[in-house]
Design a protein around this motif. Structure first.
Motif, PDB file in Angstrom:
ATOM      1  N   MET A  20      -3.831  14.817   0.269  1.00  0.00           N
ATOM      2  CA  MET A  20      -4.707  13.720   0.567  1.00  0.00           C
ATOM      3  C   MET A  20      -3.795  12.374   0.926  1.00  0.00           C
ATOM      4  N   LYS A  21      -4.094  11.777   2.034  1.00  0.00           N
ATOM      5  CA  LYS A  21      -3.584  10.584   2.678  1.00  0.00           C
ATOM      6  C   LYS A  21      -3.934   9.023   1.741  1.00  0.00           C
ATOM      7  N   THR A  22      -2.617   8.537   1.269  1.00  0.00           N
ATOM      8  CA  THR A  22      -3.156   7.460   0.681  1.00  0.00           C
ATOM      9  C   THR A  22      -2.547   6.142   1.350  1.00  0.00           C
ATOM     10  N   LEU A  23      -3.173   5.056   1.044  1.00  0.00           N
ATOM     11  CA  LEU A  23      -2.605   3.763   1.717  1.00  0.00           C
ATOM     12  C   LEU A  23      -1.793   2.919   1.031  1.00  0.00           C
ATOM     13  N   THR A  24      -1.025   2.117   1.507  1.00  0.00           N
ATOM     14  CA  THR A  24      -0.362   1.184   0.674  1.00  0.00           C
ATOM     15  C   THR A  24      -0.836  -0.319   0.560  1.00  0.00           C
ATOM     16  N   ASN A  25      -0.504  -0.857  -0.453  1.00  0.00           N
ATOM     17  CA  ASN A  25      -1.138  -2.307  -0.826  1.00  0.00           C
ATOM     18  C   ASN A  25      -1.328  -2.999   0.771  1.00  0.00           C
ATOM     19  N   PHE A  26      -0.186  -3.164   1.249  1.00  0.00           N
ATOM     20  CA  PHE A  26      -0.290  -3.661   2.640  1.00  0.00           C
ATOM     21  C   PHE A  26      -1.329  -3.220   3.310  1.00  0.00           C
ATOM     22  N   GLN A  27      -1.585  -2.254   3.581  1.00  0.00           N
ATOM     23  CA  GLN A  27      -2.583  -1.481   4.444  1.00  0.00           C
ATOM     24  C   GLN A  27      -4.092  -1.887   3.783  1.00  0.00           C
ATOM     25  N   HIS A  28      -4.108  -1.926   2.625  1.00  0.00           N
ATOM     26  CA  HIS A  28      -5.470  -2.202   2.162  1.00  0.00           C
ATOM     27  C   HIS A  28      -5.815  -3.821   2.187  1.00  0.00           C
ATOM     28  N   LYS A  29      -4.879  -4.629   1.951  1.00  0.00           N
ATOM     29  CA  LYS A  29      -4.799  -5.951   2.226  1.00  0.00           C
ATOM     30  C   LYS A  29      -5.075  -6.478   3.713  1.00  0.00           C
ATOM     31  N   CYS A  30      -4.373  -5.794   4.403  1.00  0.00           N
ATOM     32  CA  CYS A  30      -4.452  -5.998   6.046  1.00  0.00           C
ATOM     33  C   CYS A  30      -5.850  -5.819   6.544  1.00  0.00           C
ATOM     34  N   GLU A  31      -6.275  -4.720   6.074  1.00  0.00           N
ATOM     35  CA  GLU A  31      -7.798  -4.059   6.774  1.00  0.00           C
ATOM     36  C   GLU A  31      -8.866  -4.731   5.896  1.00  0.00           C
ATOM     37  N   SER A  32      -8.560  -5.404   4.670  1.00  0.00           N
ATOM     38  CA  SER A  32      -9.406  -6.169   4.154  1.00  0.00           C
ATOM     39  C   SER A  32      -9.820  -7.362   4.813  1.00  0.00           C
ATOM     40  N   GLU A  33      -8.553  -8.139   5.079  1.00  0.00           N
ATOM     41  CA  GLU A  33      -8.590  -9.544   5.809  1.00  0.00           C
ATOM     42  C   GLU A  33      -9.038  -9.391   7.102  1.00  0.00           C
ATOM     43  N   PHE A  34      -8.536  -8.526   7.868  1.00  0.00           N
ATOM     44  CA  PHE A  34      -9.081  -8.474   9.256  1.00  0.00           C
ATOM     45  C   PHE A  34     -10.491  -8.118   9.627  1.00  0.00           C
ATOM     46  N   SER A  35     -11.074  -7.180   8.562  1.00  0.00           N
ATOM     47  CA  SER A  35     -12.404  -7.114   8.462  1.00  0.00           C
ATOM     48  C   SER A  35     -13.299  -8.280   8.141  1.00  0.00           C
ATOM     49  N   VAL A  36     -12.774  -9.024   7.518  1.00  0.00           N
ATOM     50  CA  VAL A  36     -13.649 -10.424   7.129  1.00  0.00           C
ATOM     51  C   VAL A  36     -13.596 -11.017   8.546  1.00  0.00           C
ATOM     52  N   LEU A  37     -12.580 -11.251   9.125  1.00  0.00           N
ATOM     53  CA  LEU A  37     -12.589 -11.809  10.741  1.00  0.00           C
ATOM     54  C   LEU A  37     -13.556 -11.180  11.654  1.00  0.00           C
ATOM     55  N   LEU A  38     -13.406  -9.845  11.630  1.00  0.00           N
ATOM     56  CA  LEU A  38     -14.415  -8.862  12.435  1.00  0.00           C
ATOM     57  C   LEU A  38     -15.717  -9.238  12.192  1.00  0.00           C
ATOM     58  N   LYS A  39     -16.314  -9.393  10.813  1.00  0.00           N
ATOM     59  CA  LYS A  39     -17.655  -9.520  10.457  1.00  0.00           C
ATOM     60  C   LYS A  39     -17.985 -10.887  10.851  1.00  0.00           C
ATOM     61  N   LYS A  40     -17.137 -12.185  10.818  1.00  0.00           N
ATOM     62  CA  LYS A  40     -17.762 -13.284  11.314  1.00  0.00           C
ATOM     63  C   LYS A  40     -18.038 -13.341  12.759  1.00  0.00           C
ATOM     64  N   LYS A  41     -17.430 -12.536  13.361  1.00  0.00           N
ATOM     65  CA  LYS A  41     -17.661 -12.251  14.951  1.00  0.00           C
ATOM     66  C   LYS A  41     -18.611 -11.142  15.313  1.00  0.00           C
ATOM     67  N   ASN A  42     -19.226 -10.727  14.286  1.00  0.00           N
ATOM     68  CA  ASN A  42     -20.212  -9.634  14.506  1.00  0.00           C
ATOM     69  C   ASN A  42     -19.582  -8.345  15.174  1.00  0.00           C
ATOM     70  N   LEU A  43     -18.300  -7.956  14.642  1.00  0.00           N
ATOM     71  CA  LEU A  43     -17.619  -7.108  15.345  1.00  0.00           C
ATOM     72  C   LEU A  43     -17.244  -5.894  13.943  1.00  0.00           C
ATOM     73  N   ASP A  44     -17.029  -4.861  14.409  1.00  0.00           N
ATOM     74  CA  ASP A  44     -16.578  -3.867  13.471  1.00  0.00           C
ATOM     75  C   ASP A  44     -15.329  -3.055  13.895  1.00  0.00           C
ATOM     76  N   LEU A  45     -14.671  -2.490  13.361  1.00  0.00           N
ATOM     77  CA  LEU A  45     -13.483  -1.563  13.446  1.00  0.00           C
ATOM     78  C   LEU A  45     -14.419  -0.311  13.575  1.00  0.00           C
ATOM     79  N   VAL A  46     -14.334   0.293  14.807  1.00  0.00           N
ATOM     80  CA  VAL A  46     -14.959   1.624  15.075  1.00  0.00           C
ATOM     81  C   VAL A  46     -14.052   2.700  15.303  1.00  0.00           C
ATOM     82  N   ASN A  47     -14.670   4.064  15.108  1.00  0.00           N
ATOM     83  CA  ASN A  47     -13.696   5.231  15.286  1.00  0.00           C
ATOM     84  C   ASN A  47     -12.578   5.123  14.324  1.00  0.00           C
ATOM     85  N   ARG A  48     -12.625   4.399  13.367  1.00  0.00           N
ATOM     86  CA  ARG A  48     -11.641   4.475  12.260  1.00  0.00           C
ATOM     87  C   ARG A  48     -11.260   5.733  11.629  1.00  0.00           C
ATOM     88  N   ARG A  49     -10.009   6.049  11.469  1.00  0.00           N
ATOM     89  CA  ARG A  49      -9.558   7.345  11.026  1.00  0.00           C
ATOM     90  C   ARG A  49      -8.110   6.956  10.247  1.00  0.00           C
TER      91      ARG A  49
END
Length: 89
Positions: free
Chosen positions: A1-30
């Motif tokens: 099972m692949k696990t993420l670091t605290n940095f990865q969780h925080k970074c993704e969470s924060e840039f997702s907020v930015l994308l949502k404000k611009k009506n964008l999404d991270l697509v093809n996430r894996r």
């Protein structure tokens, strides 16, 4: 099972907020990687990678890397990554 670091969780969470404000999404996430788990996805014509302690944006004539040794803190790295992503999208 692949696990993420605290940095990865925080970074993704924060840039997702930015994308949502611009009506964008991270697509093809894996989650991928063998020695190191990383998040991969796309925003418009950009490719995004979030590694264990760094981030990268690439695209047509774009290669922006945000690496731990270049920043005083994790927050500084994430903020620089978000500013560049904001500028590019």
């Amino acid at each position: 099972m692949k696990t993420l670091t605290n940095f990865q969780h925080k970074c993704e969470s924060e840039f997702s907020v930015l994308l949502k404000k611009k009506n964008l999404d991270l697509v093809n996430r894996r989650l991928d990687g063998q020695k190191e788990t990383y998040i991969y996805g796309q925003v418009k014509d950009l490719e995004i990678w979030i590694y264990e302690d760094s981030a990268e944006i690439s695209g047509n004539n774009i290669d922006k890397r945000f690496e731990k040794p270049d920043f005083k803190s994790e927050d500084e790295l994430i903020n620089a990554f978000k500013r560049e992503l904001d500028r590019l999208v």
